[in-house]
Design a protein around this motif. Sequence first.
Motif, PDB file in Angstrom:
ATOM      1  N   LYS A   3      36.918  42.674  43.581  1.00  0.00           N
ATOM      2  CA  LYS A   3      37.252  43.063  44.940  1.00  0.00           C
ATOM      3  C   LYS A   3      36.695  44.456  45.167  1.00  0.00           C
ATOM      4  CE  LYS A   3      41.162  43.967  48.027  1.00  0.00           C
ATOM      5  NZ  LYS A   3      42.635  43.970  48.163  1.00  0.00           N
ATOM      6  N   VAL A  84      39.415  50.994  38.264  1.00  0.00           N
ATOM      7  CA  VAL A  84      38.430  50.850  39.346  1.00  0.00           C
ATOM      8  C   VAL A  84      37.092  51.385  38.843  1.00  0.00           C
ATOM      9  CG1 VAL A  84      37.816  51.443  41.722  1.00  0.00           C
ATOM     10  CG2 VAL A  84      40.227  51.183  41.102  1.00  0.00           C
ATOM     11  N   LEU A 119      38.130  45.530  40.168  1.00  0.00           N
ATOM     12  CA  LEU A 119      38.093  46.374  41.360  1.00  0.00           C
ATOM     13  C   LEU A 119      36.888  47.297  41.303  1.00  0.00           C
ATOM     14  CD1 LEU A 119      41.865  47.441  41.529  1.00  0.00           C
ATOM     15  CD2 LEU A 119      40.727  45.780  43.009  1.00  0.00           C
TER      16      LEU A 119
END
Length: 231
Positions: A3, A84, A119
């Motif tokens: 994502k 992330v 992520l």
Amino acid sequence: MSKHLLLRGVHKRIRHALRRKKPFSLVRIGDGENIVLAQKSVWSIRKVMKQKWARKARRGKKGVTLPNLKLRNEMVRSIRRATVVGILPKNDRNIRAPRYLKRKLTKKVFNYYKLKPKLTCHACVNRFLARRRSFWRMLRKYRVLIINKHPKKLKRILRRRPYRLKIRGTIAFSHYRHMRRAVRKARAMKNRFDVALISCGVNAVILAPRIAKSTGKVAIDFGKGTRRLAR
């Protein structure tokens, strides 16, 4: 499937981790990281060492000395552990580097190592965050650890307006060989800080996930975001 987070999404994740006191690490992949990862994987060592960045590293100007397969392997493991991962967009214009060293090379090395971050965000997220007043307002509520080559200088800047951060510790870091010492010091200080701002080149990709895991804190690869600060 990964994502991709916009700036607001990254900010929200950092804030959530700080509020809930959860470990969180943000790392970023640019041209230097791509070159480190390319060593004896998608490129030969000879091709790697022809790159201007690699030649500067050999002269001690990048905080690492190449070739270094141990560094490469540690970076791969850290990317897998990171919360992330910042990657460059296909037509990036923020980083001054030849196009073939940017997103194109990231895709090659990520495919080679089967790296599939859950992520992702823009690799220049550090620069964008540095410009947001809301980011600094958020950090004001927490205790900060600074890790970079000249941490005391940065400490003086971040304690003043408009930042007014609570700097509770500093760790000097200028080369890969300081990795273990830095992690050990951060672990010893874990009850004194909530978030670590790390600016030490490609080493931050390894350092941020290690610190997040060993201390349970938020660790941000802040890179050249420090250059965007008001002096």
